[in-house]
Structures are given as C-alpha cells and as structure tokens.
Design a protein around this motif. Structure first.
Motif, PDB file in Angstrom:
ATOM      1  N   PHE A  16       0.858  -1.184   0.000  1.00 38.85           N
ATOM      2  CA  PHE A  16       0.000   0.000   0.000  1.00 38.85           C
ATOM      3  C   PHE A  16       0.892   1.231   0.000  1.00 38.85           C
ATOM      4  O   PHE A  16       1.775   1.356   0.846  1.00 38.85           O
ATOM      5  CB  PHE A  16      -0.892   0.010   1.252  1.00 38.85           C
ATOM      6  CG  PHE A  16      -1.666   1.289   1.442  1.00 38.85           C
ATOM      7  CD1 PHE A  16      -2.922   1.429   0.890  1.00 38.85           C
ATOM      8  CD2 PHE A  16      -1.133   2.337   2.176  1.00 38.85           C
ATOM      9  CE1 PHE A  16      -3.634   2.621   1.066  1.00 38.85           C
ATOM     10  CE2 PHE A  16      -1.834   3.517   2.366  1.00 38.85           C
ATOM     11  CZ  PHE A  16      -3.084   3.658   1.795  1.00 38.85           C
ATOM     12  N   TRP A  17       0.679   2.114  -0.956  1.00 40.66           N
ATOM     13  CA  TRP A  17       1.363   3.405  -1.001  1.00 40.66           C
ATOM     14  C   TRP A  17       0.322   4.501  -1.089  1.00 40.66           C
ATOM     15  O   TRP A  17      -0.622   4.411  -1.881  1.00 40.66           O
ATOM     16  CB  TRP A  17       2.245   3.534  -2.232  1.00 40.66           C
ATOM     17  CG  TRP A  17       3.518   2.775  -2.230  1.00 40.66           C
ATOM     18  CD1 TRP A  17       3.980   1.921  -1.268  1.00 40.66           C
ATOM     19  CD2 TRP A  17       4.509   2.785  -3.251  1.00 40.66           C
ATOM     20  NE1 TRP A  17       5.189   1.408  -1.635  1.00 40.66           N
ATOM     21  CE2 TRP A  17       5.545   1.926  -2.847  1.00 40.66           C
ATOM     22  CE3 TRP A  17       4.619   3.444  -4.465  1.00 40.66           C
ATOM     23  CZ2 TRP A  17       6.672   1.704  -3.615  1.00 40.66           C
ATOM     24  CZ3 TRP A  17       5.745   3.223  -5.235  1.00 40.66           C
ATOM     25  CH2 TRP A  17       6.762   2.363  -4.811  1.00 40.66           C
ATOM     26  N   GLU A  18       0.509   5.545  -0.295  1.00 42.02           N
ATOM     27  CA  GLU A  18      -0.317   6.745  -0.405  1.00 42.02           C
ATOM     28  C   GLU A  18       0.612   7.955  -0.457  1.00 42.02           C
ATOM     29  O   GLU A  18       1.406   8.163   0.459  1.00 42.02           O
ATOM     30  CB  GLU A  18      -1.280   6.886   0.762  1.00 42.02           C
ATOM     31  CG  GLU A  18      -2.128   8.147   0.668  1.00 42.02           C
ATOM     32  CD  GLU A  18      -3.041   8.370   1.858  1.00 42.02           C
ATOM     33  OE1 GLU A  18      -3.789   9.364   1.836  1.00 42.02           O
ATOM     34  OE2 GLU A  18      -3.004   7.576   2.819  1.00 42.02           O
ATOM     35  N   LEU A  19       0.502   8.722  -1.513  1.00 40.50           N
ATOM     36  CA  LEU A  19       1.273   9.946  -1.674  1.00 40.50           C
ATOM     37  C   LEU A  19       0.300  11.113  -1.643  1.00 40.50           C
ATOM     38  O   LEU A  19      -0.542  11.251  -2.526  1.00 40.50           O
ATOM     39  CB  LEU A  19       2.054   9.944  -2.993  1.00 40.50           C
ATOM     40  CG  LEU A  19       2.845  11.204  -3.309  1.00 40.50           C
ATOM     41  CD1 LEU A  19       3.923  11.445  -2.254  1.00 40.50           C
ATOM     42  CD2 LEU A  19       3.455  11.120  -4.697  1.00 40.50           C
ATOM     43  N   GLY A  20       0.402  11.932  -0.587  1.00 43.55           N
ATOM     44  CA  GLY A  20      -0.500  13.061  -0.426  1.00 43.55           C
ATOM     45  C   GLY A  20      -0.067  14.267  -1.232  1.00 43.55           C
ATOM     46  O   GLY A  20       1.091  14.376  -1.655  1.00 43.55           O
ATOM     47  N   GLU A  21      -0.992  15.180  -1.413  1.00 46.87           N
ATOM     48  CA  GLU A  21      -0.724  16.351  -2.251  1.00 46.87           C
ATOM     49  C   GLU A  21       0.366  17.255  -1.694  1.00 46.87           C
ATOM     50  O   GLU A  21       0.982  18.009  -2.433  1.00 46.87           O
ATOM     51  CB  GLU A  21      -1.997  17.159  -2.484  1.00 46.87           C
ATOM     52  CG  GLU A  21      -2.575  17.778  -1.235  1.00 46.87           C
ATOM     53  CD  GLU A  21      -3.909  18.474  -1.473  1.00 46.87           C
ATOM     54  OE1 GLU A  21      -4.155  19.479  -0.810  1.00 46.87           O
ATOM     55  OE2 GLU A  21      -4.693  17.996  -2.301  1.00 46.87           O
ATOM     56  N   ASP A  22       0.637  17.183  -0.391  1.00 45.47           N
ATOM     57  CA  ASP A  22       1.714  17.994   0.173  1.00 45.47           C
ATOM     58  C   ASP A  22       3.024  17.212   0.285  1.00 45.47           C
ATOM     59  O   ASP A  22       3.970  17.649   0.921  1.00 45.47           O
ATOM     60  CB  ASP A  22       1.325  18.597   1.516  1.00 45.47           C
ATOM     61  CG  ASP A  22       1.074  17.559   2.593  1.00 45.47           C
ATOM     62  OD1 ASP A  22       1.245  16.349   2.327  1.00 45.47           O
ATOM     63  OD2 ASP A  22       0.702  17.949   3.713  1.00 45.47           O
ATOM     64  N   GLY A  23       3.071  16.028  -0.360  1.00 45.81           N
ATOM     65  CA  GLY A  23       4.304  15.250  -0.416  1.00 45.81           C
ATOM     66  C   GLY A  23       4.467  14.199   0.657  1.00 45.81           C
ATOM     67  O   GLY A  23       5.434  13.455   0.651  1.00 45.81           O
ATOM     68  N   ASP A  24       3.512  14.116   1.602  1.00 43.60           N
ATOM     69  CA  ASP A  24       3.643  13.075   2.623  1.00 43.60           C
ATOM     70  C   ASP A  24       3.438  11.707   1.979  1.00 43.60           C
ATOM     71  O   ASP A  24       2.726  11.567   1.001  1.00 43.60           O
ATOM     72  CB  ASP A  24       2.672  13.297   3.786  1.00 43.60           C
ATOM     73  CG  ASP A  24       1.215  13.176   3.384  1.00 43.60           C
ATOM     74  OD1 ASP A  24       0.862  13.678   2.308  1.00 43.60           O
ATOM     75  OD2 ASP A  24       0.431  12.581   4.133  1.00 43.60           O
ATOM     76  N   PHE A  25       4.114  10.714   2.510  1.00 47.98           N
ATOM     77  CA  PHE A  25       4.108   9.375   1.917  1.00 47.98           C
ATOM     78  C   PHE A  25       3.901   8.342   3.015  1.00 47.98           C
ATOM     79  O   PHE A  25       4.561   8.372   4.046  1.00 47.98           O
ATOM     80  CB  PHE A  25       5.433   9.120   1.199  1.00 47.98           C
ATOM     81  CG  PHE A  25       5.541   7.758   0.585  1.00 47.98           C
ATOM     82  CD1 PHE A  25       4.744   7.400  -0.485  1.00 47.98           C
ATOM     83  CD2 PHE A  25       6.435   6.829   1.080  1.00 47.98           C
ATOM     84  CE1 PHE A  25       4.842   6.138  -1.066  1.00 47.98           C
ATOM     85  CE2 PHE A  25       6.541   5.566   0.513  1.00 47.98           C
ATOM     86  CZ  PHE A  25       5.743   5.234  -0.561  1.00 47.98           C
ATOM     87  N   GLU A  26       2.965   7.425   2.771  1.00 49.54           N
ATOM     88  CA  GLU A  26       2.722   6.326   3.703  1.00 49.54           C
ATOM     89  C   GLU A  26       2.872   5.017   2.942  1.00 49.54           C
ATOM     90  O   GLU A  26       2.334   4.861   1.845  1.00 49.54           O
ATOM     91  CB  GLU A  26       1.319   6.420   4.299  1.00 49.54           C
ATOM     92  CG  GLU A  26       1.007   5.307   5.259  1.00 49.54           C
ATOM     93  CD  GLU A  26      -0.377   5.402   5.874  1.00 49.54           C
ATOM     94  OE1 GLU A  26      -0.686   4.547   6.714  1.00 49.54           O
ATOM     95  OE2 GLU A  26      -1.151   6.299   5.503  1.00 49.54           O
ATOM     96  N   LYS A  27       3.591   4.092   3.530  1.00 50.58           N
ATOM     97  CA  LYS A  27       3.785   2.768   2.933  1.00 50.58           C
ATOM     98  C   LYS A  27       3.437   1.717   3.977  1.00 50.58           C
ATOM     99  O   LYS A  27       3.860   1.806   5.118  1.00 50.58           O
ATOM    100  CB  LYS A  27       5.235   2.588   2.495  1.00 50.58           C
ATOM    101  CG  LYS A  27       5.514   1.213   1.917  1.00 50.58           C
ATOM    102  CD  LYS A  27       6.988   1.056   1.557  1.00 50.58           C
ATOM    103  CE  LYS A  27       7.213  -0.277   0.904  1.00 50.58           C
ATOM    104  NZ  LYS A  27       7.920  -1.235   1.703  1.00 50.58           N
TER     105      LYS A  27
END
Length: 118
Positions: free
Chosen positions: A86-97
């Motif tokens: 699972f990868w989530e890249l937010g519009e302000d550049g935050d990243f969750e894996k």
C-alpha cells in the motif's frame, strides 16, 4: 476541495482471491465497493498471469471515514504484510507505505517533482 492523494494497492494471488470473495459477499453494498469497482487503473478484472492484482487511484480523497476507503483499509488490515503493498502519496508530499509484498508484474516507483504553473 479537500486533501487529495494518489494511492496504490498491490495484492498477491491469495489476497486478490480473498478480495474477490469479499466483494461477492458484499455485492449489494455499492457504496463500500465503490473504490474496488472503480480504480483509475488495474482492478480485479485486470489481474496478471500469476494472479496478482493492483489498484491505482489518482487525486482521490483517501479519508478513513469514507465507507469505500474503510472497506479497503479493513481488508488490508486483515492480511499478512507479505500479501500486499500500500502506497499513499499526499498532495503535500507526505508518503505512507504499508505491507511488504513485492509485485512481480508491475513496477511501482515514487517520483517527486516540482511543477511550476503560470
């Protein structure tokens, strides 16, 4: 408006089959199934020869309070970490894996860039 993200979910063959069965059981609940049935790319109808599946959504509101997002998050929480990525890249550049699965037939990569508009 609202906060937007790009989200990628990759599933191994067993996890993809579990999701297919779960969707069949919940087929009447179209709200909860919305994200699974409407990926920007991929989906359960676009599986690789080895059975792995991926879902990619661009510019979505990935809010845990949304039933369609909660459905996917709860499903992933029930898997072993080796079964999914699972990868989530937010519009302000935050990243969750989350997850440790390494897909065999797609090659995700994260690219950060500066974009200037006039």
């Amino acid at each position: 408006m609202g906060y937007r993200s790009d989200v990628l979910v990759c599933l191994d063959k067993d996890a993809a089959e579990k999701l297919r069965k779960l969707c069949e059981e919940a087929k009447e609940d179209k709200d909860r199934l919305y994200m699974v049935e409407n990926p920007g790319y991929g989906g359960l109808d676009d599986v690789a020869k080895n059975g792995e599946a991926y879902f990619f959504w661009e510019d979505v509101k990935w809010y845990p309070s949304y039933s369609e997002v909660a459905f996917i998050n709860e499903f992933l929480d029930g898997l072993e970490s080796q079964q999914y990525l699972f990868w989530e890249l937010g519009e302000d550049g935050d990243f969750e894996k989350k997850g440790e699965y390494t897909p065999e037939h797609i090659y995700p990569r994260l690219i950060k860039r500066i974009d200037i508009g006039y």
